[in-house]
Design an enzyme around this catalytic site. Sequence first.
Site, PDB file in Angstrom:
ATOM      1  N   HIS A  80     -21.440 -68.808  14.679  1.00 45.91           N
ATOM      2  CA  HIS A  80     -22.785 -68.251  14.446  1.00 45.91           C
ATOM      3  C   HIS A  80     -23.508 -68.080  15.778  1.00 45.91           C
ATOM      4  CE1 HIS A  80     -26.137 -67.110  11.898  1.00 45.91           C
ATOM      5  NE2 HIS A  80     -26.920 -67.800  12.705  1.00 45.91           N
ATOM      6  N   CYS A 128     -24.423 -61.899  11.900  1.00 43.47           N
ATOM      7  CA  CYS A 128     -25.045 -62.577  13.050  1.00 43.47           C
ATOM      8  C   CYS A 128     -24.689 -61.916  14.383  1.00 43.47           C
ATOM      9  CB  CYS A 128     -24.692 -64.063  13.060  1.00 43.47           C
ATOM     10  SG  CYS A 128     -22.956 -64.446  13.405  1.00 43.47           S
ATOM     11  N   HIS A 138     -32.302 -64.656  14.218  1.00 39.77           N
ATOM     12  CA  HIS A 138     -30.911 -64.396  13.861  1.00 39.77           C
ATOM     13  C   HIS A 138     -30.802 -63.789  12.466  1.00 39.77           C
ATOM     14  CE1 HIS A 138     -30.228 -68.447  11.540  1.00 39.77           C
ATOM     15  NE2 HIS A 138     -31.486 -68.074  11.476  1.00 39.77           N
TER      16      HIS A 138
END
Length: 341
Positions: A305, A256, A317
Amino acid sequence: MASHRRPKQPSRTRVTVLTATAAAAVALSSQAAHADPSQSKKDVKSEVDSLYSEAEQATEKYNGVKEQQDKLQKEVDDLQDKVARGQGDLNQLRKGLGAIASGQYRSGSIDPSVQLFLSGNPDTYLEKAATLDQLSGKQAEQLKTIADKQRQLAQERAEAASKIQDLSETRKSLGDKKDEIKAKLAKAQELLNTLTAKERAAMQAADDRANRSNDRVNLGDDVPASQRGAAALAAAQSKIGSPYVWGATGPSSFDCSGLTSWAYSQAGQSLPRTSQEQANAGTRIGSESALKPGDLVLFYGDLHHIGLYAGNGTVLHAPKPGAAVRYESINNMPFQFGVRV
């Protein structure tokens, strides 16, 4: 509202990422026929998702330790180069003093202090300041220069030894984090292997639908906050379909924070490596409604994240192991805040 449509992604979107991270499309193991009847497919998926989230938490910690290791390695290399250069300089200074001593020896007038210096410990000798009176001004200056150089080298060697110890400890920590990630992914794999072939196919189909949703996502007509943010988002959009791989920073696979740091680097902006560090890379945006395309978006209480806001309540993402870079609703994860770089 304008619609965003992309051509179908190449077959690489189905690339299996890491043997331990294969999500739903896994070979039926000997355990599959003996799945725990009390554990439903929904339960398995929930536990697997939880393990993937934990693996991502460990991945961001791994990324931070890896960055620290790289920094320490550079510091060690620089210090060792500095020590080597300093030793060369010291050798040249000693040669110069030796030449003076040789000349004095040939004339039968070698200074006892120089003789003592060449045969003993200069630091101990120079602590006796009165001895300097026995030397010529030039010799005293050379002796002091050499002694200072020796002390400097000793300090640099001690600093290098300390950094090497830190580097060794950091490497061990890195290995521990890597083992933790692999263990969680392996456990997720074992759980997936308990499902029937039909159940695994259904999970794979759901993930395929999520990947294909990139073709029909509606990003609206939100104006990017900046030209740089727009460029970063465009770079990330060019990687839709690339596989998630923990610890990866592109250009063919990403985790991420690897995706966000890579995207902004394409826009000429350097970002820190981890999601927690990137959370401090600009101005915080507390409200979802205030987000603009290109803003960073942080999720979960520990900020493990991160993605890029794409517009119309959508985030772009690298989601999790076994999935590809894709668009998802910002509401699919617990939003914390945005960051305008």
